[in-house]
Design an enzyme around this catalytic site. Structure first.
Site, mmCIF file in Angstrom:
data_model
loop_
_atom_site.group_PDB
_atom_site.id
_atom_site.type_symbol
_atom_site.label_atom_id
_atom_site.label_comp_id
_atom_site.label_asym_id
_atom_site.label_seq_id
_atom_site.Cartn_x
_atom_site.Cartn_y
_atom_site.Cartn_z
ATOM 1 N N LYS A 208 0.812 -1.221 0.000
ATOM 2 C CA LYS A 208 0.000 0.000 0.000
ATOM 3 C C LYS A 208 0.844 1.269 0.000
ATOM 4 O O LYS A 208 2.015 1.259 0.378
ATOM 5 C CB LYS A 208 -0.991 -0.028 1.170
ATOM 6 C CG LYS A 208 -2.156 -0.959 0.840
ATOM 7 C CD LYS A 208 -3.343 -0.842 1.748
ATOM 8 C CE LYS A 208 -4.464 -1.726 1.187
ATOM 9 N NZ LYS A 208 -5.586 -1.852 2.105
ATOM 10 N N ARG A 242 -3.969 -9.902 4.639
ATOM 11 C CA ARG A 242 -4.294 -9.973 3.207
ATOM 12 C C ARG A 242 -3.079 -9.487 2.431
ATOM 13 O O ARG A 242 -2.723 -8.309 2.524
ATOM 14 C CB ARG A 242 -5.518 -9.095 2.949
ATOM 15 C CG ARG A 242 -6.027 -9.088 1.510
ATOM 16 C CD ARG A 242 -7.245 -8.177 1.398
ATOM 17 N NE ARG A 242 -7.742 -8.080 0.032
ATOM 18 C CZ ARG A 242 -7.250 -7.251 -0.876
ATOM 19 N NH1 ARG A 242 -6.268 -6.429 -0.570
ATOM 20 N NH2 ARG A 242 -7.752 -7.235 -2.095
#
Ligand code: 7PM
Length: 264
Positions: A208, A242
């Site tokens: 991210k 995840r």
């Protein structure tokens, strides 16, 4: 939880088959690397992604679920999670054998709530502020940890009221979904407060932009930072991470587990 690439937009039928085969191959590779859950999504939930029609999303994800779960592949050793906000996609994916719904909208759509309640599958309830098109413009909280926690508590209660038993629910603070770097870091530092809500916590930090902000690396160079973030999340109480890079993450967690056993 391994993230399965579903490459969108093909021009020919032949292309679609190639993409389906590539996604199935990728999914089996993630299982080989140690994934315990596969998350399959048609990309419509990604920040900044263009909206995708129901049919388009079904065309992307159903062949992959059917390929992994269908008669030709009856022994898939891990559950499939369907990453979608759309009730129609949830229903079709569940019918095709998905055992979890990953809804970044936390079942705030009544039809989505009903689709999950009418089944026996698990659900991930994720927090976000705003909608994916605009949420990174001006994220604002009085106290991000308290507000995300209160939201998730309310969504757990709503899901339970709709008939989804606690045992089927996991929660997710939604890293990067309407959060500044400071917000994301506060949530990671205090992730234990989410775990205190009494259901398993899922954390999605893999590759991210917060990791780009911290390291200066673009998305292709974020593996070490992603592994560090996943490990920190587990140290702070996450039960599911995840990730794109399953093998590297599993190795890091094996070291963590050897030191800590089942105690987190
Ligand atoms: C571009 C930006 C593409 C961000 C994809 C993303 C989460 C999720 C996503 C998460 C849960 C990504 C994100 N992130 N579902 N879906 N939790 N439950 O990195 O953090 O895959 S999309």
């Amino acid at each position: 939880m391994g993230i399965v690439n579903v490459t969108p937009d093909s021009f020919s039928d032949g292309g679609q088959h190639l993409q389906r085969d590539a996604a199935i191959k990728h999914a089996l590779q993630l299982i080989d690397e140690g994934a315990d859950i596969l998350d399959i999504g048609g990309e419509s939930t990604r920040p900044g992604a263009r909206p995708v029609s129901i049919q388009e999303e079904l065309d992307r994800v159903l062949p992959i679920i059917e390929g992994l779960r269908g008669a030709s592949a009856p022994f898939l050793p891990v559950p499939i999670s369907i990453d979608t906000c759309k009730p129609e996609v949830m229903r079709a994916a569940i019918a095709a054998g998905a055992q979890m719904v990953n809804d970044i909208n936390a079942l705030q759509d009544a039809a989505a709530m009903h689709a999950v309640a009418a089944s026996n599958v698990a659900v991930c309830l994720m927090h976000k502020q705003g909608n994916p098109q605009t949420m990174q413009e001006q994220p604002h909280y009085q106290n991000v940890v308290d507000e995300v926690s209160a939201f998730l508590r309310e969504r757990i209660a709503a899901a339970e009221a709709a008939g989804i038993q606690r045992e089927r629910i996991v929660i997710d603070p939604g890293f990067g979904f309407g959060k500044t770097l400071a917000h994301n870091l506060a949530l990671l530092r205090e992730l234990r407060k989410m775990a205190e809500l009494g259901v398993p916590v899922l954390a999605g930090l893999s590759r991210k932009s917060m990791l780009g902000a911290l390291t200066g690396h673009d998305v292709a160079q974020r593996l070490p930072a992603s592994v560090a973030a996943a490990l920190i999340a587990v140290q702070h109480g996450a039960s599911i991470v995840r990730v794109h890079d399953v093998r590297a993450t599993v190795d890091a967690l094996k070291v963590w587990n050897a030191v800590n056993g089942e105690i987190t």
